[in-house]
Write a protein that holds these residues in place. Structure first.
Motif, PDB file in Angstrom:
ATOM      1  N   SER A   1       0.817  -1.216   0.000  1.00  8.91           N
ATOM      2  CA  SER A   1       0.000   0.000   0.000  1.00  8.91           C
ATOM      3  C   SER A   1       0.849   1.264   0.000  1.00  8.91           C
ATOM      4  O   SER A   1       1.975   1.277   0.503  1.00  8.91           O
ATOM      5  CB  SER A   1      -0.941   0.002   1.209  1.00  8.91           C
ATOM      6  OG  SER A   1      -0.198  -0.042   2.412  1.00  8.91           O
TER       7      SER A   1
ATOM      8  N   ARG B   1      -7.862   6.975  -8.801  1.00  5.42           N
ATOM      9  CA  ARG B   1      -9.330   6.947  -8.814  1.00  5.42           C
ATOM     10  C   ARG B   1      -9.855   6.217 -10.047  1.00  5.42           C
ATOM     11  O   ARG B   1     -10.849   5.484  -9.979  1.00  5.42           O
ATOM     12  CB  ARG B   1      -9.899   8.368  -8.757  1.00  5.42           C
ATOM     13  CG  ARG B   1      -9.719   9.046  -7.407  1.00  5.42           C
ATOM     14  CD  ARG B   1     -10.594  10.286  -7.285  1.00  5.42           C
ATOM     15  NE  ARG B   1     -10.311  11.285  -8.309  1.00  5.42           N
ATOM     16  CZ  ARG B   1      -9.400  12.236  -8.197  1.00  5.42           C
ATOM     17  NH1 ARG B   1      -8.649  12.323  -7.098  1.00  5.42           N
ATOM     18  NH2 ARG B   1      -9.212  13.114  -9.171  1.00  5.42           N
TER      19      ARG B   1
ATOM     20  N   ALA C   1      -9.350   2.593  -9.473  1.00  5.37           N
ATOM     21  CA  ALA C   1     -10.342   2.121  -8.504  1.00  5.37           C
ATOM     22  C   ALA C   1     -11.713   1.956  -9.158  1.00  5.37           C
ATOM     23  O   ALA C   1     -12.461   1.023  -8.847  1.00  5.37           O
ATOM     24  CB  ALA C   1     -10.427   3.081  -7.325  1.00  5.37           C
ATOM     25  N   LYS C   2     -12.036   2.861 -10.067  1.00  2.60           N
ATOM     26  CA  LYS C   2     -13.332   2.817 -10.752  1.00  2.60           C
ATOM     27  C   LYS C   2     -13.550   1.478 -11.452  1.00  2.60           C
ATOM     28  O   LYS C   2     -14.674   0.959 -11.503  1.00  2.60           O
ATOM     29  CB  LYS C   2     -13.409   3.963 -11.759  1.00  2.60           C
ATOM     30  CG  LYS C   2     -14.698   4.002 -12.565  1.00  2.60           C
ATOM     31  CD  LYS C   2     -14.701   5.178 -13.534  1.00  2.60           C
ATOM     32  CE  LYS C   2     -15.978   5.207 -14.372  1.00  2.60           C
ATOM     33  NZ  LYS C   2     -15.982   6.358 -15.321  1.00  2.60           N
TER      34      LYS C   2
ATOM     35  N   GLY D   1     -11.911  -1.340 -10.604  1.00  4.88           N
ATOM     36  CA  GLY D   1     -11.638  -2.468  -9.714  1.00  4.88           C
ATOM     37  C   GLY D   1     -10.205  -2.946  -9.645  1.00  4.88           C
ATOM     38  O   GLY D   1      -9.953  -4.053  -9.157  1.00  4.88           O
TER      39      GLY D   1
ATOM     40  N   GLU E   1      -7.932  -0.368  -4.568  1.00  8.51           N
ATOM     41  CA  GLU E   1      -8.946  -0.047  -3.573  1.00  8.51           C
ATOM     42  C   GLU E   1      -8.291   0.591  -2.360  1.00  8.51           C
ATOM     43  O   GLU E   1      -7.053   0.596  -2.242  1.00  8.51           O
ATOM     44  CB  GLU E   1      -9.706  -1.314  -3.164  1.00  8.51           C
ATOM     45  CG  GLU E   1      -8.820  -2.383  -2.550  1.00  8.51           C
ATOM     46  CD  GLU E   1      -9.537  -3.711  -2.371  1.00  8.51           C
ATOM     47  OE1 GLU E   1     -10.603  -3.907  -2.976  1.00  8.51           O
ATOM     48  OE2 GLU E   1      -8.999  -4.567  -1.624  1.00  8.51           O
ATOM     49  N   ASP E   2      -9.096   1.115  -1.451  1.00  5.94           N
ATOM     50  CA  ASP E   2      -8.565   1.722  -0.235  1.00  5.94           C
ATOM     51  C   ASP E   2      -7.864   0.670   0.604  1.00  5.94           C
ATOM     52  O   ASP E   2      -8.340  -0.463   0.742  1.00  5.94           O
ATOM     53  CB  ASP E   2      -9.683   2.364   0.576  1.00  5.94           C
ATOM     54  CG  ASP E   2     -10.153   3.682  -0.038  1.00  5.94           C
ATOM     55  OD1 ASP E   2      -9.297   4.532  -0.323  1.00  5.94           O
ATOM     56  OD2 ASP E   2     -11.373   3.842  -0.221  1.00  5.94           O
TER      57      ASP E   2
ATOM     58  N   TRP F   1      -3.697   3.379  -0.722  1.00  3.03           N
ATOM     59  CA  TRP F   1      -4.268   2.532  -1.769  1.00  3.03           C
ATOM     60  C   TRP F   1      -3.522   1.204  -1.815  1.00  3.03           C
ATOM     61  O   TRP F   1      -2.337   1.128  -1.485  1.00  3.03           O
ATOM     62  CB  TRP F   1      -4.140   3.206  -3.125  1.00  3.03           C
ATOM     63  CG  TRP F   1      -4.849   4.516  -3.252  1.00  3.03           C
ATOM     64  CD1 TRP F   1      -4.372   5.754  -2.908  1.00  3.03           C
ATOM     65  CD2 TRP F   1      -6.167   4.721  -3.752  1.00  3.03           C
ATOM     66  NE1 TRP F   1      -5.309   6.711  -3.177  1.00  3.03           N
ATOM     67  CE2 TRP F   1      -6.422   6.117  -3.696  1.00  3.03           C
ATOM     68  CE3 TRP F   1      -7.160   3.878  -4.250  1.00  3.03           C
ATOM     69  CZ2 TRP F   1      -7.626   6.680  -4.122  1.00  3.03           C
ATOM     70  CZ3 TRP F   1      -8.354   4.428  -4.676  1.00  3.03           C
ATOM     71  CH2 TRP F   1      -8.574   5.817  -4.607  1.00  3.03           C
TER      72      TRP F   1
ATOM     73  N   THR G   1      -3.563  -2.798  -4.230  1.00  2.26           N
ATOM     74  CA  THR G   1      -4.128  -3.499  -5.384  1.00  2.26           C
ATOM     75  C   THR G   1      -5.336  -4.315  -4.944  1.00  2.26           C
ATOM     76  O   THR G   1      -5.386  -4.836  -3.824  1.00  2.26           O
ATOM     77  CB  THR G   1      -3.098  -4.452  -6.026  1.00  2.26           C
ATOM     78  OG1 THR G   1      -2.603  -5.348  -5.031  1.00  2.26           O
ATOM     79  CG2 THR G   1      -1.948  -3.682  -6.640  1.00  2.26           C
ATOM     80  N   ALA G   2      -6.311  -4.409  -5.816  1.00  2.00           N
ATOM     81  CA  ALA G   2      -7.485  -5.246  -5.563  1.00  2.00           C
ATOM     82  C   ALA G   2      -7.250  -6.600  -6.217  1.00  2.00           C
ATOM     83  O   ALA G   2      -6.304  -6.787  -6.984  1.00  2.00           O
ATOM     84  CB  ALA G   2      -8.729  -4.581  -6.137  1.00  2.00           C
TER      85      ALA G   2
END
Length: 202
Positions: free
Chosen positions: A31, A53, A56-57, A59, A62-63, A75, A77-78
């Protein structure tokens, strides 16, 4: 085997040099804030915030849990699918987006390899000996090539930086990169012989 990305908007969002660098930074080192990833990508923190952003939009990030006093947004990685493969049934917009993303990934990979090659002589003899830049031609059918790719992925899996913490790796371990390209070699167009022998005219 996963078919990978299929959303044209998501692929176009990802096919940006700064976003690929940001994603690599988060995937390898964990992060980070917009300011921290901005330094890696060579952009302003406000530009990094915008790119985060956008990632994130769709996917890709993510936070992350806050650190310290929690005033800075972190932030990570998702668990988004990052592979991309051209499929026979792809619609034209999907195919075009996939090609754009694959070209972006290839440019990023080539730049990474160029940087490594430029400084390989500064590394220790041990690391120089372990470094490889090679091309190999093989003769396979499509099924064999698919199986080969699966075998390579299984071989690499235990060493993936995003899953292998520093404390679990041997002392002296560094982040390294594996670049695998498996593709049928297209036939080169026949150029034909030149109409003049320019060398003989000198």
């Amino acid at each position: 085997m996963s078919e990978g990305l299929s959303d044209p908007k998501a692929m176009r969002a990802l096919a940006h040099p700064a976003r690929l660098m940001i994603l690599n930074r988060l995937g390898v080192e964990g992060s980070a804030t917009a300011t921290e990833v901005a330094e890696i990508a060579g952009i302003t923190p406000s530009a990094a915030s915008y790119h985060l952003r956008m990632l994130a939009k769709y996917g890709f990030v993510e936070d992350a849990p806050p650190r310290g006093d929690g005033r800075e947004r972190l932030w990570k990685t998702a668990n988004a699918q990052l592979s991309v493969a051209s499929l026979p049934g792809d619609q034209p917009d999907v195919r075009d987006a996939k090609v754009s993303l694959m070209l972006a990934l290839r440019r990023d990979a080539n730049e990474e390899a160029d940087r490594a090659l430029a400084q390989v002589e500064r590394d220790s003899a041990e690391w120089r000996d372990a470094t490889r830049f090679s091309r190999t031609r093989i003769r396979v059918d499509a099924e064999e090539m698919a199986r080969l790719n699966e075998s390579i992925e299984k071989l690499i899996a235990p060493y993936l930086a995003r899953h292998r913490d520093e404390k679990d790796a041997p002392s002296g371990a560094r982040v390294a990169e594996v670049q695998v390209n498996l593709f049928p070699v297209p036939k080169r167009p026949v150029q034909g012989l030149p109409t003049e022998d320019h060398d003989s005219a000198r």
